[in-house]
Design a protein around this motif. Sequence first.
Motif, PDB file in Angstrom:
ATOM      1  N   LEU A  33     -32.926   9.870  29.097  1.00  0.00           N
ATOM      2  CA  LEU A  33     -32.059   8.683  28.417  1.00  0.00           C
ATOM      3  C   LEU A  33     -31.607   8.904  26.896  1.00  0.00           C
ATOM      4  CD1 LEU A  33     -33.558   5.804  30.458  1.00  0.00           C
ATOM      5  CD2 LEU A  33     -31.514   6.928  31.091  1.00  0.00           C
ATOM      6  N   ALA A  34     -32.600   9.026  26.500  1.00  0.00           N
ATOM      7  CA  ALA A  34     -32.260   9.232  24.789  1.00  0.00           C
ATOM      8  C   ALA A  34     -31.397  10.317  24.629  1.00  0.00           C
ATOM      9  CB  ALA A  34     -33.585   9.299  23.997  1.00  0.00           C
ATOM     10  N   GLU A  35     -31.558  11.456  25.183  1.00  0.00           N
ATOM     11  CA  GLU A  35     -30.565  12.942  25.207  1.00  0.00           C
ATOM     12  C   GLU A  35     -29.145  12.040  25.676  1.00  0.00           C
ATOM     13  OE1 GLU A  35     -30.052  17.173  27.023  1.00  0.00           O
ATOM     14  OE2 GLU A  35     -32.100  16.115  26.884  1.00  0.00           O
ATOM     15  N   GLU A  36     -29.016  11.536  26.590  1.00  0.00           N
ATOM     16  CA  GLU A  36     -27.985  11.122  27.285  1.00  0.00           C
ATOM     17  C   GLU A  36     -27.119  10.177  26.263  1.00  0.00           C
ATOM     18  OE1 GLU A  36     -26.485   9.439  31.521  1.00  0.00           O
ATOM     19  OE2 GLU A  36     -27.928   8.025  30.281  1.00  0.00           O
ATOM     20  N   ALA A  37     -27.946   9.294  25.739  1.00  0.00           N
ATOM     21  CA  ALA A  37     -27.407   8.357  24.598  1.00  0.00           C
ATOM     22  C   ALA A  37     -26.940   8.892  23.316  1.00  0.00           C
ATOM     23  CB  ALA A  37     -28.424   7.021  24.401  1.00  0.00           C
ATOM     24  N   ALA A  38     -27.583   9.974  23.014  1.00  0.00           N
ATOM     25  CA  ALA A  38     -27.479  10.806  21.651  1.00  0.00           C
ATOM     26  C   ALA A  38     -25.888  11.473  21.866  1.00  0.00           C
ATOM     27  CB  ALA A  38     -28.367  11.706  21.547  1.00  0.00           C
ATOM     28  N   HIS A  39     -25.772  12.110  23.037  1.00  0.00           N
ATOM     29  CA  HIS A  39     -24.761  12.836  23.464  1.00  0.00           C
ATOM     30  C   HIS A  39     -23.380  11.926  23.456  1.00  0.00           C
ATOM     31  CE1 HIS A  39     -26.141  16.795  23.682  1.00  0.00           C
ATOM     32  NE2 HIS A  39     -26.956  16.603  24.970  1.00  0.00           N
ATOM     33  N   VAL A  40     -23.670  10.641  24.000  1.00  0.00           N
ATOM     34  CA  VAL A  40     -22.619   9.664  24.119  1.00  0.00           C
ATOM     35  C   VAL A  40     -21.942   9.334  22.860  1.00  0.00           C
ATOM     36  CG1 VAL A  40     -21.739   7.563  25.338  1.00  0.00           C
ATOM     37  CG2 VAL A  40     -23.181   9.250  26.788  1.00  0.00           C
ATOM     38  N   ALA A  42     -22.286  10.497  20.199  1.00  0.00           N
ATOM     39  CA  ALA A  42     -21.410  11.711  19.617  1.00  0.00           C
ATOM     40  C   ALA A  42     -20.035  11.917  19.990  1.00  0.00           C
ATOM     41  CB  ALA A  42     -22.366  12.741  19.344  1.00  0.00           C
ATOM     42  N   GLY A  43     -19.744  11.314  21.119  1.00  0.00           N
ATOM     43  CA  GLY A  43     -18.632  11.749  21.844  1.00  0.00           C
ATOM     44  C   GLY A  43     -18.579  12.768  22.706  1.00  0.00           C
ATOM     45  N   ARG A  44     -19.863  13.319  23.140  1.00  0.00           N
ATOM     46  CA  ARG A  44     -19.934  14.647  24.010  1.00  0.00           C
ATOM     47  C   ARG A  44     -20.245  14.037  25.367  1.00  0.00           C
ATOM     48  NH1 ARG A  44     -23.069  16.142  19.347  1.00  0.00           N
ATOM     49  NH2 ARG A  44     -24.742  15.907  20.552  1.00  0.00           N
ATOM     50  N   LEU A  45     -19.230  13.653  26.145  1.00  0.00           N
ATOM     51  CA  LEU A  45     -19.508  12.937  27.384  1.00  0.00           C
ATOM     52  C   LEU A  45     -19.916  13.834  28.457  1.00  0.00           C
ATOM     53  CD1 LEU A  45     -16.361  10.381  27.366  1.00  0.00           C
ATOM     54  CD2 LEU A  45     -18.856   9.937  26.880  1.00  0.00           C
ATOM     55  N   ARG A  46     -19.150  14.902  28.651  1.00  0.00           N
ATOM     56  CA  ARG A  46     -19.620  15.992  29.387  1.00  0.00           C
ATOM     57  C   ARG A  46     -21.245  16.458  29.557  1.00  0.00           C
ATOM     58  NH1 ARG A  46     -16.229  20.317  31.609  1.00  0.00           N
ATOM     59  NH2 ARG A  46     -14.494  18.873  30.763  1.00  0.00           N
ATOM     60  N   THR A  95     -38.687  -0.022  28.991  1.00  0.00           N
ATOM     61  CA  THR A  95     -37.735  -1.011  29.268  1.00  0.00           C
ATOM     62  C   THR A  95     -36.651  -1.103  27.958  1.00  0.00           C
ATOM     63  OG1 THR A  95     -39.194  -2.387  30.584  1.00  0.00           O
ATOM     64  CG2 THR A  95     -37.232  -3.404  29.629  1.00  0.00           C
ATOM     65  N   ALA A  96     -37.139  -1.005  26.649  1.00  0.00           N
ATOM     66  CA  ALA A  96     -36.392  -1.259  25.575  1.00  0.00           C
ATOM     67  C   ALA A  96     -35.330   0.008  25.572  1.00  0.00           C
ATOM     68  CB  ALA A  96     -37.377  -1.254  24.242  1.00  0.00           C
ATOM     69  N   ALA A  97     -36.175   1.241  25.879  1.00  0.00           N
ATOM     70  CA  ALA A  97     -35.234   2.511  25.888  1.00  0.00           C
ATOM     71  C   ALA A  97     -34.026   2.334  26.864  1.00  0.00           C
ATOM     72  CB  ALA A  97     -36.009   3.663  26.200  1.00  0.00           C
ATOM     73  N   VAL A  98     -34.165   1.949  28.070  1.00  0.00           N
ATOM     74  CA  VAL A  98     -33.307   1.633  28.854  1.00  0.00           C
ATOM     75  C   VAL A  98     -32.159   0.853  28.535  1.00  0.00           C
ATOM     76  CG1 VAL A  98     -32.948   0.713  31.351  1.00  0.00           C
ATOM     77  CG2 VAL A  98     -34.655   2.322  30.976  1.00  0.00           C
ATOM     78  N   GLU A  99     -32.589  -0.350  28.094  1.00  0.00           N
ATOM     79  CA  GLU A  99     -31.684  -1.408  27.403  1.00  0.00           C
ATOM     80  C   GLU A  99     -30.724  -0.828  26.279  1.00  0.00           C
ATOM     81  OE1 GLU A  99     -33.919  -4.717  26.201  1.00  0.00           O
ATOM     82  OE2 GLU A  99     -34.361  -5.422  28.137  1.00  0.00           O
ATOM     83  N   ALA A 100     -31.378   0.279  25.687  1.00  0.00           N
ATOM     84  CA  ALA A 100     -30.763   0.854  24.601  1.00  0.00           C
ATOM     85  C   ALA A 100     -29.714   1.625  25.092  1.00  0.00           C
ATOM     86  CB  ALA A 100     -31.375   1.560  23.447  1.00  0.00           C
ATOM     87  N   ASN A 101     -30.074   2.471  26.037  1.00  0.00           N
ATOM     88  CA  ASN A 101     -29.106   3.402  26.830  1.00  0.00           C
ATOM     89  C   ASN A 101     -27.983   2.741  27.595  1.00  0.00           C
ATOM     90  OD1 ASN A 101     -28.495   4.888  29.662  1.00  0.00           O
ATOM     91  ND2 ASN A 101     -29.033   6.528  28.145  1.00  0.00           N
ATOM     92  N   GLN A 102     -28.253   1.648  28.184  1.00  0.00           N
ATOM     93  CA  GLN A 102     -27.229   0.875  28.733  1.00  0.00           C
ATOM     94  C   GLN A 102     -26.116   0.357  27.963  1.00  0.00           C
ATOM     95  OE1 GLN A 102     -26.553   0.343  32.177  1.00  0.00           O
ATOM     96  NE2 GLN A 102     -28.101   2.061  32.145  1.00  0.00           N
ATOM     97  N   SER A 103     -26.635  -0.106  26.688  1.00  0.00           N
ATOM     98  CA  SER A 103     -25.880  -0.672  25.636  1.00  0.00           C
ATOM     99  C   SER A 103     -24.850   0.450  25.101  1.00  0.00           C
ATOM    100  CB  SER A 103     -26.753  -1.223  24.381  1.00  0.00           C
ATOM    101  OG  SER A 103     -25.861  -1.553  23.194  1.00  0.00           O
ATOM    102  N   VAL A 104     -25.360   1.770  24.899  1.00  0.00           N
ATOM    103  CA  VAL A 104     -24.477   2.848  24.661  1.00  0.00           C
ATOM    104  C   VAL A 104     -23.455   3.075  25.614  1.00  0.00           C
ATOM    105  CG1 VAL A 104     -24.605   5.384  24.280  1.00  0.00           C
ATOM    106  CG2 VAL A 104     -26.239   3.988  23.076  1.00  0.00           C
ATOM    107  N   LEU A 105     -23.690   2.997  26.724  1.00  0.00           N
ATOM    108  CA  LEU A 105     -22.957   3.450  27.969  1.00  0.00           C
ATOM    109  C   LEU A 105     -22.064   2.292  28.068  1.00  0.00           C
ATOM    110  CD1 LEU A 105     -25.274   4.876  30.539  1.00  0.00           C
ATOM    111  CD2 LEU A 105     -23.903   6.225  29.095  1.00  0.00           C
TER     112      LEU A 105
END
Length: 157
Positions: A33-40, A42-46, A95-105
Amino acid sequence: MQRAEPLRVGDRVTAEALVGGVLANMAALEAILAEEAAHVRAGRLREGLAAAEPKAALAAAYMQGLEVAKANAVALKRFNPDGVETLRAAHRRFTAAVEANQSVLDSARSVSEGLIKSLADEIGRAQVPSGYGKQAPAPSPYGRGVRSGPLVLSRNL
């Protein structure tokens, strides 16, 4: 199809193994989830969406582990009380990490929707000729009312 017998915790070793498995799945899922959020961010959606399958598998394993832990809550508390407290603390962090990921998405989704809406408005505005008198959309070359061009999106962004 035969269902597997649910895990029953009957000793300290089994309790520790169950808590350890849930913690391992949670840590691996949190890393994805952290890696996914970092890519998103940075604009690297793929690249951000590339780990969808492992994320789904880890999420399923995590949920299954939680269900087993809930079914064995009394035994876990009896045989591994420290592990239960560790699991609770890790779950709060997760839970906090999931909420941060959802916020980025959610932010990425709203930005992309805004871009598409502004693009559609711009295309619609380009279809209306400017001149004297009443502003009206250009007639269709096919003789059926208003001309509306297709909205084309590139998936290679």
